[in-house]
Design an enzyme around this catalytic site. Sequence first.
Site, PDB file in Angstrom:
ATOM      1  N   PRO A   2      35.300  34.244  23.956  1.00 36.90           N
ATOM      2  CA  PRO A   2      36.022  33.369  23.161  1.00 36.90           C
ATOM      3  C   PRO A   2      35.762  34.126  21.148  1.00 36.90           C
ATOM      4  CG  PRO A   2      34.531  32.320  24.458  1.00 36.90           C
ATOM      5  CD  PRO A   2      34.019  33.912  24.478  1.00 36.90           C
ATOM      6  N   GLU A   3      36.733  35.214  21.223  1.00 36.74           N
ATOM      7  CA  GLU A   3      37.447  34.681  19.528  1.00 36.74           C
ATOM      8  C   GLU A   3      38.647  34.345  19.579  1.00 36.74           C
ATOM      9  OE1 GLU A   3      35.687  38.877  18.448  1.00 36.74           O
ATOM     10  OE2 GLU A   3      34.621  39.338  20.113  1.00 36.74           O
ATOM     11  N   LYS A 169      28.758  42.595  -3.564  1.00 42.42           N
ATOM     12  CA  LYS A 169      27.567  41.702  -2.319  1.00 42.42           C
ATOM     13  C   LYS A 169      27.113  43.123  -1.197  1.00 42.42           C
ATOM     14  CE  LYS A 169      29.097  37.710   0.314  1.00 42.42           C
ATOM     15  NZ  LYS A 169      29.654  36.636   0.643  1.00 42.42           N
TER      16      LYS A 169
END
Length: 296
Positions: A2-3, A169
Amino acid sequence: MPELPEVETVRRGLAPTMEGARIARLELRRKDLRFPFPDGLEARVTGRRIVALGRRAKYLLIDLDDGTTIISHLGMSGSFRIEAGPLSDAPGEFNHPRSKDEKHDHAIFHLEGPNGVSRVIYNDPRRFGFMDMAQRSELELNPFLFGLGPEPTGNELSAAYLAERFAGKAQPLKSALLDQKTIAGLGNIYVCEALWRSHLRPTRAAATLVTKTGKPNKQMDLLVASIRDVIADAIKAGGSSLRDHIQADGSLGYFQHSFSAYDRESLPCRTPGCGGTVARIVQAGRSTFYCPACQK
DNA sequence: CCTTGAACCTGGGCGC
DNA sequence: TGCGCCCAGGTTCAAG
């Protein structure tokens, strides 16, 4: 599985049955999933009419006519199925085939719709899923929804936005894209797929897609386009259905056949003319699949 | 702040 | 046939 695309597929599969129906009873067959069901959930939803089914990221939202929204997350192994017609314990025409996983049917919505009664059944063997409820007017304040990033399909997601998030990042692209505060709805499969489509190596630092002046470079443009495309394609294909996931109408999905990187370790890369072999590595405890030849 | 790892659960697949 | 081990879509903590 379930994405986001799978949850969207579930939403679309459940909508015809649930929207407009009245909840005669919510049957909770245990007191918790991953977390306890919220106090008073059954009483609050009994007798209410479902006005709409929605979705935010990987969360299914069931809107009721009194302003309550039921929030449902499928975790790793959660699924819904629909049983139409009257319930009967006696052998006969109204009995439906019972799955062997019936013991994992944890929540049952007993519905009354214009075309009769039905049941929408939440099944979750691993019980990583959970449900919550909130006032719709303050939905975004719910602890599970608060702080979620933009949907990958909407206009909010842009190269400029991601450049802002990725600037400075050192975090690998794979982990940065899994962060639901940056983009909400991507999971392990579609992050692998989006990076493969972008020819970007999952281990690359997020900041390498940002220029010195904080602008997105061309690879970032490609990444954003790939994310949009892979999610749109998956929704179009009806969501994937690996292992224990079943679509809302009970049928199995089919998108898994078109994965290009995910779960294809040692198989040939599907980039035309590449000739590489898909590799599997582990990042932050999760499998990453990519092609060392064409993802740089 | 950042990153990693463990925890929450069950079941399927594989090697022996 | 069975046992033990590894693996799995997600999220939240604790620890380094």
